[in-house]
Design a protein around this motif. Structure first.
Motif, PDB file in Angstrom:
ATOM      1  N   LEU A   1       0.919  -1.161   0.049  1.00 45.56           N
ATOM      2  CA  LEU A   1      -0.156   0.155   0.104  1.00 45.56           C
ATOM      3  C   LEU A   1       0.946   1.375   0.155  1.00 45.56           C
ATOM      4  O   LEU A   1       1.818   1.464   0.783  1.00 45.56           O
ATOM      5  CB  LEU A   1      -0.777  -0.099   1.126  1.00 45.56           C
ATOM      6  N   LYS A   2       0.444   1.938  -0.714  1.00 46.56           N
ATOM      7  CA  LYS A   2       1.516   3.293  -1.026  1.00 46.56           C
ATOM      8  C   LYS A   2       0.812   4.113   0.283  1.00 46.56           C
ATOM      9  O   LYS A   2      -0.482   4.036   0.717  1.00 46.56           O
ATOM     10  CB  LYS A   2       0.908   4.346  -2.138  1.00 46.56           C
ATOM     11  N   PRO A   3       1.671   4.953   0.897  1.00 43.40           N
ATOM     12  CA  PRO A   3       3.133   4.867   0.614  1.00 43.40           C
ATOM     13  C   PRO A   3       3.774   3.695   1.216  1.00 43.40           C
ATOM     14  O   PRO A   3       3.378   3.531   2.568  1.00 43.40           O
ATOM     15  CB  PRO A   3       3.517   6.630   1.475  1.00 43.40           C
ATOM     16  N   PHE A   4       4.994   3.444   0.925  1.00 36.74           N
ATOM     17  CA  PHE A   4       5.580   2.281   1.621  1.00 36.74           C
ATOM     18  C   PHE A   4       6.820   2.770   1.372  1.00 36.74           C
ATOM     19  O   PHE A   4       7.551   3.537   0.839  1.00 36.74           O
ATOM     20  CB  PHE A   4       5.371   0.916   0.750  1.00 36.74           C
ATOM     21  N   SER A   5       7.803   1.873   2.358  1.00 33.69           N
ATOM     22  CA  SER A   5       9.224   2.333   2.415  1.00 33.69           C
ATOM     23  C   SER A   5      10.144   1.535   1.546  1.00 33.69           C
ATOM     24  O   SER A   5       9.633   0.558   0.965  1.00 33.69           O
ATOM     25  CB  SER A   5       9.583   2.007   4.052  1.00 33.69           C
ATOM     26  N   GLN A   6      11.461   2.043   1.451  1.00 33.90           N
ATOM     27  CA  GLN A   6      12.267   1.333   0.463  1.00 33.90           C
ATOM     28  C   GLN A   6      12.491   0.127   1.006  1.00 33.90           C
ATOM     29  O   GLN A   6      12.469  -0.928   0.399  1.00 33.90           O
ATOM     30  CB  GLN A   6      13.740   2.228   0.475  1.00 33.90           C
ATOM     31  N   GLU A   7      12.581   0.009   2.400  1.00 29.49           N
ATOM     32  CA  GLU A   7      12.792  -1.294   2.852  1.00 29.49           C
ATOM     33  C   GLU A   7      11.817  -2.383   2.745  1.00 29.49           C
ATOM     34  O   GLU A   7      12.021  -3.795   2.129  1.00 29.49           O
ATOM     35  CB  GLU A   7      12.898  -1.389   4.332  1.00 29.49           C
ATOM     36  N   GLU A   8      10.601  -2.035   2.695  1.00 32.63           N
ATOM     37  CA  GLU A   8       9.415  -2.750   2.355  1.00 32.63           C
ATOM     38  C   GLU A   8       9.380  -3.343   1.013  1.00 32.63           C
ATOM     39  O   GLU A   8       9.246  -4.294   0.681  1.00 32.63           O
ATOM     40  CB  GLU A   8       7.996  -2.083   2.771  1.00 32.63           C
ATOM     41  N   LEU A   9       9.735  -2.349   0.112  1.00 31.77           N
ATOM     42  CA  LEU A   9       9.753  -2.663  -1.453  1.00 31.77           C
ATOM     43  C   LEU A   9      10.906  -3.642  -1.854  1.00 31.77           C
ATOM     44  O   LEU A   9      10.532  -4.610  -2.488  1.00 31.77           O
ATOM     45  CB  LEU A   9       9.847  -1.461  -2.228  1.00 31.77           C
ATOM     46  N   GLU A  10      11.893  -3.398  -1.119  1.00 24.66           N
ATOM     47  CA  GLU A  10      13.113  -4.323  -1.380  1.00 24.66           C
ATOM     48  C   GLU A  10      12.950  -5.544  -0.841  1.00 24.66           C
ATOM     49  O   GLU A  10      13.198  -6.771  -1.521  1.00 24.66           O
ATOM     50  CB  GLU A  10      14.415  -3.683  -0.859  1.00 24.66           C
ATOM     51  N   GLN A  11      12.284  -5.701   0.345  1.00 25.18           N
ATOM     52  CA  GLN A  11      12.159  -7.005   0.805  1.00 25.18           C
ATOM     53  C   GLN A  11      11.165  -7.942  -0.119  1.00 25.18           C
ATOM     54  O   GLN A  11      11.169  -9.055  -0.290  1.00 25.18           O
ATOM     55  CB  GLN A  11      11.410  -6.922   2.413  1.00 25.18           C
ATOM     56  N   ALA A  12      10.214  -7.169  -0.833  1.00 28.52           N
ATOM     57  CA  ALA A  12       9.170  -7.685  -1.499  1.00 28.52           C
ATOM     58  C   ALA A  12       9.730  -8.265  -2.769  1.00 28.52           C
ATOM     59  O   ALA A  12       9.429  -9.408  -3.242  1.00 28.52           O
ATOM     60  CB  ALA A  12       8.074  -6.637  -2.086  1.00 28.52           C
TER      61      ALA A  12
END
Length: 348
Positions: free
Chosen positions: A104-115
């Motif tokens: 869900l926006k907004p998300f953190s860089q860490e959340e996206l990289e983990q995905a």
């Protein structure tokens, strides 16, 4: 290296995501950044990603529809959804289509990289499984090729050769293995594009399953008569012929042909196809599908766009078909149909 395709209709979001992700550190490569599903699918035809990173709300075709169609092109594709809509319906549909992460926006860089890392981990496991199956299949095909070539080089008469082929074929339950073996025998001995009859044999093998036994025996006899000069395989001609026969297959793409037809690297055959034919594979496939669509309209003006779309390999998606038709012809399907009613009209 893992290929990623980014799809979002907002330029600021796309640019932000490109800056946010540490591509090299994660061993990722961005193949394209697209504003809508149509351009994304067009990109996939020539350069299939491993990971699809897409928004849900897109113009023309939703992100979930894009995922559904993309999965038909590449079942191993891993999808990550980025969305500003926290609704159970979207999440439920995403789960149905095999989406591994719903951010869900907004998300953190860490959340996206983990995905993305999770997607890479799943891809690694799938690649190992497929490689094992592929190697196992190639060993089986090679054993059959060696057996058929041995029969071809023997001095057995026509009747005896047919009996030996029948005995060997009876040990193989999967007809696709026999088709693949026959193609391998022909291309090894003659080169798939070197002789007209060789290409015809390959075409017949792709079409027919019931008469493979007779086809194999006939092929071995003819190879025996014409010799077995070692010639290189014209895989581009094989790609062209396969596309002309299977344009209605919704799963058809450069990656599909690389994996299922010529068994070569997709990037390499894509470059060679463009060099030999003068256009990208995606352009050739689009032209083939659109010319058949035009032919269908001429033969039966009563056909609906969704029916034509399905018959030329574009699924039951009239909007997507209309966009591609206009891109190819310069006119909409409706306007093209109108020209069919005009006497002496020049068809585009």
């Amino acid at each position: 290296m893992y290929k990623v395709l980014l799809v979002d209709d907002e330029p600021i979001i796309r640019e932000g995501l490109q800056q946010m992700i540490a591509w090299e550190r994660l061993d990722l490569h961005l193949t394209a950044s697209c504003p809508n599903a149509v351009t994304a699918l067009d990109s996939m035809m020539d350069d299939m990603p491993d990971i699809l990173l897409t928004d849900i709300r897109l113009p023309g075709m939703t992100g979930l529809e894009l995922i559904q169609r993309a999965m038909a092109l590449h079942p191993m594709l891993q999808s990550v959804v980025i969305s500003g809509y926290d609704t159970f319906q979207y999440a439920q549909q995403a789960l149905k289509y095999g989406v591994i992460e719903y951010l869900l926006k907004p998300f953190s860089q860490e959340e996206l990289e983990q995905a993305l890392l999770r997607a890479c981990h799943i891809i690694d496991k799938e690649r190992k499984r497929v490689l094992y199956l592929y190697n196992e299949r190639r060993q089986r095909v090679q054993a059959l090729v060696d057996s058929f070539l041995s029969l071809m080089k023997s001095e057995a008469g026509t009747g005896q050769l047919k009996k030996q082929v029948e005995a060997l074929v009876s040990t193989v339950e999967d007809p696709s293995l026999l088709q693949e073996t026959l193609i391998a025998v022909v291309t090894k001995c003659m080169g798939s594009g070197q002789t007209e009859w060789g290409m015809n044999v390959i075409t017949d093998a792709m079409r027919s399953r019931s008469s493979l036994e007779e086809l194999i025996a006939r092929t071995l006899l003819r190879l025996r008569k014409e010799g077995s000069a070692d010639r290189s395989t014209d895989f581009v001609q094989q790609m062209v012929n396969y596309t002309n026969l299977h344009y209605a297959d919704e799963a058809l793409s450069l990656q599909y042909i690389a994996d299922k037809v010529v068994y070569m690297n997709a990037d390499y055959i894509g470059r060679e196809f463009t060099r030999a034919v003068g256009q990208k594979f995606s352009s050739y496939l689009l032209a083939t599908r659109m010319e058949h669509a035009k032919l269908l309209m001429r033969k039966d003006p009563s056909l609906h766009s969704y029916e034509i779309a399905e018959r030329v390999g574009l699924g039951e998606n009239p909007h997507y078909f209309s966009q591609l038709f206009r891109k190819y012809t310069g006119v909409t399907p409706k306007d093209y149909r109108r020209t069919l009613d005009e006497p002496y009209a020049d068809f585009p």
